[in-house]
Design a protein around this motif. Structure first.
Motif, PDB file in Angstrom:
ATOM      1  N   ASP A  76     -21.348 -48.896 -12.797  1.00 52.72           N
ATOM      2  CA  ASP A  76     -22.354 -47.846 -12.871  1.00 52.72           C
ATOM      3  C   ASP A  76     -23.698 -48.388 -12.386  1.00 52.72           C
TER       4      ASP A  76
ATOM      5  N   SER B 246     -26.252 -46.202 -11.593  1.00 57.50           N
ATOM      6  CA  SER B 246     -27.152 -45.045 -11.630  1.00 57.50           C
ATOM      7  C   SER B 246     -28.563 -45.410 -12.094  1.00 57.50           C
ATOM      8  N   GLN B 247     -28.715 -46.538 -12.790  1.00 53.52           N
ATOM      9  CA  GLN B 247     -30.040 -46.935 -13.261  1.00 53.52           C
ATOM     10  C   GLN B 247     -30.861 -47.639 -12.184  1.00 53.52           C
TER      11      GLN B 247
ATOM     12  N   PHE C  27     -27.817 -47.526  -6.144  1.00 55.07           N
ATOM     13  CA  PHE C  27     -27.084 -46.262  -6.278  1.00 55.07           C
ATOM     14  C   PHE C  27     -27.062 -45.509  -4.955  1.00 55.07           C
TER      15      PHE C  27
ATOM     16  N   GLY D 228     -29.803 -34.439  -9.514  1.00 54.43           N
ATOM     17  CA  GLY D 228     -28.701 -34.447 -10.463  1.00 54.43           C
ATOM     18  C   GLY D 228     -27.876 -33.185 -10.487  1.00 54.43           C
TER      19      GLY D 228
END
Length: 222
Positions: free
Chosen positions: A86, A88-89, A94, A131
């Motif tokens: 992941d 996404s941070q 990303f 998003g």
């Protein structure tokens, strides 16, 4: 039609075989939900059917085979979850992941020669949704002529309208009004009315429309 898209080819084939129709439906669902991998999912499903046929020939009950497929599916899902990462941070990493995914998707499409350019364009457009997964918010305007590389992503909103007679083609520092109201008044149709009566009615409608727009502007504090 010239295409190498698996879903497009399968939809164009007339089929009577039940198993073949299942493969077509699988491809369609994959195309609607993901937008890519239509050929891969058909190849995978066909191989599962091939192996299932061997098991059926060994007198194994179909329900037992299906249960085995479900167990294998759960194991495959768990393996994917364990190997997933992941990012996404981290916005930069990303975005790079999304570009690589877009490149992979475009590798089997007509745009494969320009996948570097269009992968970045597609990712930038999706990231602007903040998003949201509603791709209808991305407006695509198609124009005849030019090259693929002439495609671009605009920062603002484009209205695909023709310029009227004697209207300027470019206005800088323009004032834009956004009004949630009808722009054109209804056509007046009176068979036996006099010309003066029609003109009077048209003027009244125009005044009413102008008043409505001014009230809308005033209610927003401008």
């Amino acid at each position: 039609m010239v295409t190498n898209d698996g879903a497009t080819i399968l939809k164009s084939i007339a089929l009577d075989n039940a198993a073949a129709k299942v493969l077509v439906n699988i491809s369609k669902v994959q195309d609607d939900e993901v937008g890519d991998g239509t050929t891969s999912v058909c190849v995978l499903a066909a191989e599962l059917l091939r192996e299932a046929e061997k098991l059926v020939n060994q007198k194994i009950h179909p329900q037992t085979i299906i249960e085995g497929f479900r167990i294998a599916s759960a194991a495959a899902y768990a393996a994917l979850e364990a190997s997933a990462v992941d990012h996404s941070q981290d916005a930069a990493v990303f975005r790079e992941d999304l570009i690589n995914i877009a490149k992979t998707t475009l590798s089997s499409k007509v745009l494969s020669q320009d996948k570097e350019y269009f992968s970045k364009l597609a990712v930038d457009a999706v990231l602007r949704l903040k998003g949201s997964t509603n791709l209808e918010n991305i407006q695509i305007i198609k124009k005849v002529g030019g090259r693929l590389a002439d495609s671009y992503l605009d920062e603002g909103f484009i209205l695909d309208k023709k310029i009227g007679v004697n209207q300027p083609k470019r206005i800088e520092n323009a004032t834009i009004m956004v009004a949630n109201t009808r722009k054109r008044h209804k056509t007046i149709s009176q068979r036996n009315a006099s010309f003066s009566g029609i003109a009077h009615s048209s003027a009244a409608v125009t005044i009413g429309l102008t008043t409505k727009i001014m009230l809308s502007i005033h209610s927003h504090g401008h």
